[in-house]
Design an enzyme around this catalytic site. Structure first.
Site, PDB file in Angstrom:
ATOM      1  N   SER A 124       7.884  -0.396  51.059  1.00 13.20           N
ATOM      2  CA  SER A 124       7.516   1.047  51.315  1.00 13.20           C
ATOM      3  C   SER A 124       7.302   1.253  52.826  1.00 13.20           C
ATOM      4  CB  SER A 124       6.645   1.722  50.963  1.00 13.20           C
ATOM      5  OG  SER A 124       5.988   3.071  50.687  1.00 13.20           O
ATOM      6  N   TYR A 148      -2.207   0.977  46.364  1.00 12.73           N
ATOM      7  CA  TYR A 148       0.395   1.025  46.227  1.00 12.73           C
ATOM      8  C   TYR A 148      -0.207   0.245  47.772  1.00 12.73           C
ATOM      9  CZ  TYR A 148       4.324   2.294  46.605  1.00 12.73           C
ATOM     10  OH  TYR A 148       5.820   2.510  47.025  1.00 12.73           O
ATOM     11  N   LYS A 152       2.114  -3.180  47.870  1.00  6.80           N
ATOM     12  CA  LYS A 152       3.026  -3.438  48.431  1.00  6.80           C
ATOM     13  C   LYS A 152       3.345  -4.615  49.590  1.00  6.80           C
ATOM     14  CE  LYS A 152       6.233  -1.161  46.125  1.00  6.80           C
ATOM     15  NZ  LYS A 152       7.212  -1.432  45.724  1.00  6.80           N
TER      16      LYS A 152
HETATM   17  P1  NAD Z   1      10.775   4.179  39.277  1.00  6.77           P
HETATM   18  O1  NAD Z   1       9.920   4.344  38.431  1.00  6.77           O
HETATM   19  O2  NAD Z   1      12.069   5.163  38.913  1.00  6.77           O
HETATM   20  O3  NAD Z   1      11.637   3.349  39.305  1.00  6.77           O
HETATM   21  C1  NAD Z   1      10.796   1.792  38.566  1.00  6.77           C
HETATM   22  C2  NAD Z   1      11.720   0.799  37.633  1.00  6.77           C
HETATM   23  O4  NAD Z   1      10.740  -0.115  37.581  1.00  6.77           O
HETATM   24  C3  NAD Z   1      11.375   1.840  35.780  1.00  6.77           C
HETATM   25  O5  NAD Z   1      12.487   1.155  36.004  1.00  6.77           O
HETATM   26  C4  NAD Z   1      10.186   0.928  35.611  1.00  6.77           C
HETATM   27  O6  NAD Z   1      10.243   0.774  34.409  1.00  6.77           O
HETATM   28  C5  NAD Z   1      10.632  -0.420  35.992  1.00  6.77           C
HETATM   29  N1  NAD Z   1       9.097  -1.066  36.177  1.00  6.77           N
HETATM   30  C6  NAD Z   1       8.041  -1.138  36.227  1.00  6.77           C
HETATM   31  N2  NAD Z   1       6.738  -1.827  36.094  1.00  6.77           N
HETATM   32  C7  NAD Z   1       8.210  -2.620  35.567  1.00  6.77           C
HETATM   33  C8  NAD Z   1       7.124  -4.454  34.886  1.00  6.77           C
HETATM   34  N3  NAD Z   1       6.004  -4.674  35.108  1.00  6.77           N
HETATM   35  N4  NAD Z   1       8.360  -4.717  34.330  1.00  6.77           N
HETATM   36  C9  NAD Z   1       9.626  -4.758  34.690  1.00  6.77           C
HETATM   37  N5  NAD Z   1      10.100  -3.355  34.839  1.00  6.77           N
HETATM   38  C10 NAD Z   1       8.544  -2.692  35.737  1.00  6.77           C
HETATM   39  O7  NAD Z   1      10.631   4.193  40.297  1.00  6.77           O
HETATM   40  P2  NAD Z   1      11.912   4.691  41.986  1.00  6.77           P
HETATM   41  O8  NAD Z   1      11.038   5.462  42.667  1.00  6.77           O
HETATM   42  O9  NAD Z   1      13.128   3.616  41.908  1.00  6.77           O
HETATM   43  O10 NAD Z   1      11.163   2.587  43.012  1.00  6.77           O
HETATM   44  C11 NAD Z   1      12.025   1.829  42.583  1.00  6.77           C
HETATM   45  C12 NAD Z   1      10.734   1.001  43.178  1.00  6.77           C
HETATM   46  O11 NAD Z   1      10.793   1.770  44.980  1.00  6.77           O
HETATM   47  C13 NAD Z   1       9.253   1.206  43.706  1.00  6.77           C
HETATM   48  O12 NAD Z   1       8.967  -0.322  43.632  1.00  6.77           O
HETATM   49  C14 NAD Z   1       8.313   1.818  44.144  1.00  6.77           C
HETATM   50  O13 NAD Z   1       7.609   1.488  44.786  1.00  6.77           O
HETATM   51  C15 NAD Z   1       9.066   1.865  45.901  1.00  6.77           C
HETATM   52  N6  NAD Z   1       9.704   3.068  46.366  1.00  6.77           N
HETATM   53  C16 NAD Z   1      10.009   4.053  45.684  1.00  6.77           C
HETATM   54  C17 NAD Z   1       9.650   5.549  46.707  1.00  6.77           C
HETATM   55  C18 NAD Z   1       9.754   6.535  45.884  1.00  6.77           C
HETATM   56  O14 NAD Z   1       9.543   7.113  47.130  1.00  6.77           O
HETATM   57  N7  NAD Z   1      10.843   6.719  44.648  1.00  6.77           N
HETATM   58  C19 NAD Z   1       9.517   5.078  48.110  1.00  6.77           C
HETATM   59  C20 NAD Z   1       9.061   3.422  48.465  1.00  6.77           C
HETATM   60  C21 NAD Z   1       9.225   2.452  47.997  1.00  6.77           C
HETATM   61  C1  UD1 Z   2       4.416   9.840  49.276  1.00  9.44           C
HETATM   62  C2  UD1 Z   2       3.470   8.643  49.646  1.00  9.44           C
HETATM   63  C3  UD1 Z   2       4.365   7.520  49.710  1.00  9.44           C
HETATM   64  C4  UD1 Z   2       5.725   7.027  48.635  1.00  9.44           C
HETATM   65  C5  UD1 Z   2       6.790   8.764  48.976  1.00  9.44           C
HETATM   66  C6  UD1 Z   2       7.776   9.365  47.758  1.00  9.44           C
HETATM   67  C7  UD1 Z   2       1.330   9.784  49.815  1.00  9.44           C
HETATM   68  C8  UD1 Z   2       0.449   9.788  50.622  1.00  9.44           C
HETATM   69  N1  UD1 Z   2       2.691   8.971  50.417  1.00  9.44           N
HETATM   70  O1  UD1 Z   2       4.736  10.062  50.093  1.00  9.44           O
HETATM   71  O2  UD1 Z   2       3.774   6.817  49.579  1.00  9.44           O
HETATM   72  O3  UD1 Z   2       6.547   6.370  49.450  1.00  9.44           O
HETATM   73  O4  UD1 Z   2       5.254  10.132  48.084  1.00  9.44           O
HETATM   74  O5  UD1 Z   2       7.532   8.930  46.621  1.00  9.44           O
HETATM   75  O6  UD1 Z   2       0.953   9.675  48.410  1.00  9.44           O
HETATM   76  N2  UD1 Z   2       3.894  18.485  50.269  1.00  9.44           N
HETATM   77  C9  UD1 Z   2       3.552  20.166  50.055  1.00  9.44           C
HETATM   78  N3  UD1 Z   2       3.607  20.242  48.929  1.00  9.44           N
HETATM   79  C10 UD1 Z   2       4.128  19.483  47.665  1.00  9.44           C
HETATM   80  C11 UD1 Z   2       4.346  18.278  47.653  1.00  9.44           C
HETATM   81  C12 UD1 Z   2       4.129  17.527  49.559  1.00  9.44           C
HETATM   82  O7  UD1 Z   2       3.132  20.140  50.626  1.00  9.44           O
HETATM   83  O8  UD1 Z   2       3.888  20.395  46.497  1.00  9.44           O
HETATM   84  C13 UD1 Z   2       4.859  18.117  51.373  1.00  9.44           C
HETATM   85  C14 UD1 Z   2       3.634  16.802  51.558  1.00  9.44           C
HETATM   86  O9  UD1 Z   2       1.873  17.132  52.467  1.00  9.44           O
HETATM   87  C15 UD1 Z   2       3.554  16.083  53.035  1.00  9.44           C
HETATM   88  C16 UD1 Z   2       5.587  16.182  52.696  1.00  9.44           C
HETATM   89  O10 UD1 Z   2       5.125  17.730  51.859  1.00  9.44           O
HETATM   90  O11 UD1 Z   2       3.942  16.418  53.665  1.00  9.44           O
HETATM   91  C17 UD1 Z   2       5.942  15.159  51.255  1.00  9.44           C
HETATM   92  O12 UD1 Z   2       4.882  15.060  50.564  1.00  9.44           O
HETATM   93  P1  UD1 Z   2       5.865  13.902  49.916  1.00  9.44           P
HETATM   94  O13 UD1 Z   2       6.610  14.246  48.647  1.00  9.44           O
HETATM   95  O14 UD1 Z   2       4.385  13.588  48.669  1.00  9.44           O
HETATM   96  O15 UD1 Z   2       5.866  12.853  49.900  1.00  9.44           O
HETATM   97  P2  UD1 Z   2       4.786  11.822  50.701  1.00  9.44           P
HETATM   98  O16 UD1 Z   2       2.894  11.877  50.928  1.00  9.44           O
HETATM   99  O17 UD1 Z   2       5.041  11.528  52.306  1.00  9.44           O
END
Ligand code: NAD
Ligand code: UD1
Length: 342
Positions: A124, A148, A152
């Site tokens: 991330s 978190y 990572k």
């Molecule tokens: P998500 O929660 O939708 O998917 C994660 C999946 O992992 C789920 O299906 C959950 O059931 C499974 N899981 C969690 N813990 C587990 C365990 N101990 N054993 C087996 N399965 C497990 O999340 P996502 O948004 O699809 O994210 C996927 C990955 O990407 C995560 O590792 C997350 O940290 C990373 N990531 C996500 C974002 C984002 O914004 N969505 C951003 C940066 C990184």
């Molecule tokens: C957050 C996480 C990041 C993660 C990402 C996607 C933090 C500090 N970072 O990022 O690790 O990868 O989510 O899951 O939490 N905003 C509003 N109103 C809202 C929600 C958000 O104005 O109701 C604004 C926030 O201030 C920001 C932008 O929208 O400027 C994006 O926010 P968000 O979607 O929560 O993502 P991040 O904070 O960038």
């Protein structure tokens, strides 16, 4: 390739399973369904006319991981399984380290023992913390500001350590910026439990009338219009980055760290206008105080991924909001709704 996708039932994992199968790969999933259900994978099966073997289990459970990996004869792993809420990680730091770091170590160490050649890891942009200069390149100093983010970064280091010890084992750490949107069919999307903490899913629910208004967290940042700027990337483009990473690792054993974003900063106000323009729906907004821990701007330098692979992001902001809205409209209750499309 024959690929095990951990966390494949989740938001990014399910879109990636779809793209892998569309490209002719064989896919199996290991997931404990703690933040997902069978439904997205059932839909992927319907969309691709294929069957996905699903193993229900925890990535921290070494016996389960060993038996799934041994029986499946996989040549590659994409490791999505993890916990992802920054705010929750402050309440449960140990749980976050356990799942994100020990889970990664368990999967990767077993993979090395069994001679599996490649692993792509969901990292991330949060590993960078607060940076003074934008865009952020991969060699920027890492300084996570939450358990978190620390988990990572620790998982990345575990993978690099294993790769140092075993040079035939290849890894790709993909540092995602802000994944958003949904599959263009409206059949796959993000289904957060409870009140969404992130901008896009919350905005979609305001537009649907579930919540009264969107709070804009601050309009006095030193940005283009005072609202927070992020690097939003369509989830299908992000899914394709995993396919690109696997094929880069297949070409030669190596270690990759890539930012995955579009390299374009977009403000909250710009997102709201794009949503209103694209869907024709008015989104009631109110400016509120800055959210604690937020930064003004974060966007990626994507030079490395574009130089080292054929991958390019294809979907613009209008596609992201249009696909988000199609998903929200067709699945008002997410995957658990009665009127889900099949
Ligand atoms: P998500 O929660 O939708 O998917 C994660 C999946 O992992 C789920 O299906 C959950 O059931 C499974 N899981 C969690 N813990 C587990 C365990 N101990 N054993 C087996 N399965 C497990 O999340 P996502 O948004 O699809 O994210 C996927 C990955 O990407 C995560 O590792 C997350 O940290 C990373 N990531 C996500 C974002 C984002 O914004 N969505 C951003 C940066 C990184
Ligand atoms: C957050 C996480 C990041 C993660 C990402 C996607 C933090 C500090 N970072 O990022 O690790 O990868 O989510 O899951 O939490 N905003 C509003 N109103 C809202 C929600 C958000 O104005 O109701 C604004 C926030 O201030 C920001 C932008 O929208 O400027 C994006 O926010 P968000 O979607 O929560 O993502 P991040 O904070 O960038």
């Amino acid at each position: 390739m024959n690929i095990l996708v951990t966390g494949g039932a989740g938001y990014i994992g399910s879109h990636t399973c779809l793209r892998l199968i569309e490209k002719g790969h064989q896919v199996s999933v290991l997931d404990n369904l703690c933040n997902s259900s069978h439904e997205p994978l059932r839909r992927v099966e319907l969309m691709t006319n294929s069957q996905i073997p699903v193993f229900i289990g925890d990535v921290r459970d070494a016996d389960t991981v060993a038996s799934v990996l041994r029986d499946g004869q996989f040549d590659s792993i994409i490791h999505f399984a993890g916990l992802k809420s920054v705010s929750e990680s402050f309440d449960k730091p140990t749980e976050y380290h356990d799942v994100n770091c020990i889970g990664t170590l368990t999967v990767a160490r077993t993979a090395v023992q069994l001679g599996i050649k490649r692993l792509v890891f969901s990292s991330s942009a949060t590993v960078y913390g607060n940076q003074d200069t934008m865009p952020i390149p991969e060699n920027a100093p890492t300084a996570p500001t939450s358990p978190y983010g620390e988990s990572k970064l620790a998982a990345e280091r575990v993978l690099c350590g294993l790769q140092d010890e075993c040079s035939s084992f290849s890894i790709a750490n993909l540092r995602y910026f802000n994944p958003v949107g949904a599959h263009e069919s409206g059949r796959l999307g993000e289904d957060p439990r409870g009140v969404p903490a992130n901008l896009m899913p919350f905005l979609a629910r305001v537009a649907a009338g579930v919540y009264r208004e969107l709070l804009i967290y601050g309009n006095d940042y030193p940005t283009v219009d005072g609202t927070g700027v992020r690097d939003y990337i369509h989830v299908v483009d992000l899914a394709d980055a995993h396919v690109a990473a696997l094929s880069a690792l297949q070409k030669r054993p190596r270690r990759i760290t890539w930012n995955v974003g579009r390299g374009v900063g977009i403000s909250v106000a710009q997102i709201v206008s794009a949503f209103e323009r694209t869907t024709g729906i008015n989104v009631p907004c109110r400016v509120a105080h800055r959210r604690e821990g937020d930064i003004a701007e974060s966007y990626a330098d994507v030079t490395r991924i574009t130089e080292e692979s054929e991958w390019r992001p294809h979907k613009d902001l209008d596609s992201m909001v249009r696909d988000l809205w199609r998903w929200q409209s067709l699945n008002p209750h997410g995957y658990s709704g009665a009127s889900t499309p099949t």
